[in-house]
Design an enzyme around this catalytic site. Structure first.
Site, PDB file in Angstrom:
ATOM      1  CB  ALA A   1      -0.922   0.001   1.225  1.00 17.98           C
ATOM      2  CE  LYS A   2       5.484   0.721  -3.655  1.00 17.77           C
ATOM      3  NZ  LYS A   2       4.608  -0.425  -4.003  1.00 17.77           N
ATOM      4  NE  ARG A   3      -3.142   3.566   2.145  1.00 18.51           N
ATOM      5  CZ  ARG A   3      -3.487   3.085   0.956  1.00 18.51           C
ATOM      6  NH1 ARG A   3      -2.599   3.023   0.001  1.00 18.51           N
ATOM      7  NH2 ARG A   3      -4.719   2.668   0.712  1.00 18.51           N
TER       8      ARG A   3
END
Length: 273
Positions: free
Chosen positions: A95-97
């Site tokens: 998700a690369k949050r």
């Protein structure tokens, strides 16, 4: 999932393969488009075909968010299917949050509690208070982007700050965070030559290594510099496996490709004995 359980699966299957579920409607076999949920049907078939040769699955969340509520439903069904039928598989929400405080906590709750992923990828640019909320969850893993496989990685990640490359600063600083035992790191396979220095900073941490296959990364180079006594690697292949074929035999083609990579991994694991 505890790290020990992941290591046990790697040793049992003689594989540290992660299959990336970057499922794109435009690339699916045409006959699947008649299904009510073609994305899930594709994922289910890929999982059934490859699960004996891999230890992890990594849905790239953007490929599901792009289709709105329908895509999110497909993601829910996919992770539920994995958790129900193959709970031994390590699951990664790619998700690369990256945000601070309560926002990070909400992201963590969404992926760790609501969807029950084992891990999530995180962009660490905002620092400690954007990462630690994820680390607070027991037996869940936070995978920090350290040195990525894309060309643009050289824009910032390898630049020196106070005499030290930024990616090395990310690695060393993250070790001071609360619950660092829950940390893993993304290091691209196309940056394999950097792994020797990376292992000096994080000698035992698990690395998620994308870029083998379609992006040109070399498995042998990754293992030469990155493997540890407890393996310490999850090597991801997405397009090279799930799109090995675009016809009705897509699942069997994916199986063949996953098996091929697993056999290469077994050779590398045998070197540790």
């Amino acid at each position: 999932m505890k790290t020990e359980a992941l290591i046990n699966q790697i040793r049992k299957k003689q594989s540290f393969l992660c299959v990336g579920l970057d499922t794109d409607l435009e690339k699916l076999p045409s006959h699947l488009l008649k299904e009510e949920d073609p994305i899930f049907e594709f994922n289910k078939a890929i999982i059934e075909a490859t699960q004996e040769f891999c230890v992890a699955y990594k849905p790239n969340i953007a490929f599901y968010e792009a289709y709105g509520i329908k895509g999110w439903k497909s993601l829910e069904k996919t992770i539920d299917y994995l958790n129900t039928h193959y709970p031994e598989q390590f699951t990664i929400a790619d998700a690369k949050r990256g945000d601070i405080g309560n926002t990070s906590t909400r992201y963590a709750k969404a992926f760790f509690e609501e969807l029950n992923f084992d891990s999530i990828t995180i962009a660490p640019y905002m620092g400690k208070d954007s990462v630690e909320p994820f680390l607070a969850f027991k037996d869940k893993h936070t995978i920090i982007l350290a040195l990525t496989s894309n060309v643009g990685a050289f824009d910032f990640q390898t630049k020196k700050v106070d005499g030290q490359e930024l990616y090395k600063m990310v690695l060393s600083t993250s070790k001071t965070y609360e619950n660092p035992q829950n940390l893993m790191y993304v290091v691209g396979a196309t940056k394999a030559e950097y792994l020797k220095d990376i292992r000096k900073i994080i000698p035992e941490s698990f690395l998620l290594v994308p870029g083998v296959g379609a992006q040109g990364g070399d498995l042998q180079d990754v293992c030469k510099f990155g493997i540890t006594e407890n393996i310490g690697l999850l090597v991801n292949s997405s397009r090279g496996i799930i799109y090995a074929s675009s016809d009705e035999h897509y699942a069997s083609s994916a199986k063949e490709q996953a098996k091929k990579i697993q056999l290469e991994m077994k050779i590398e694991l045998d070197k540790l004995k």
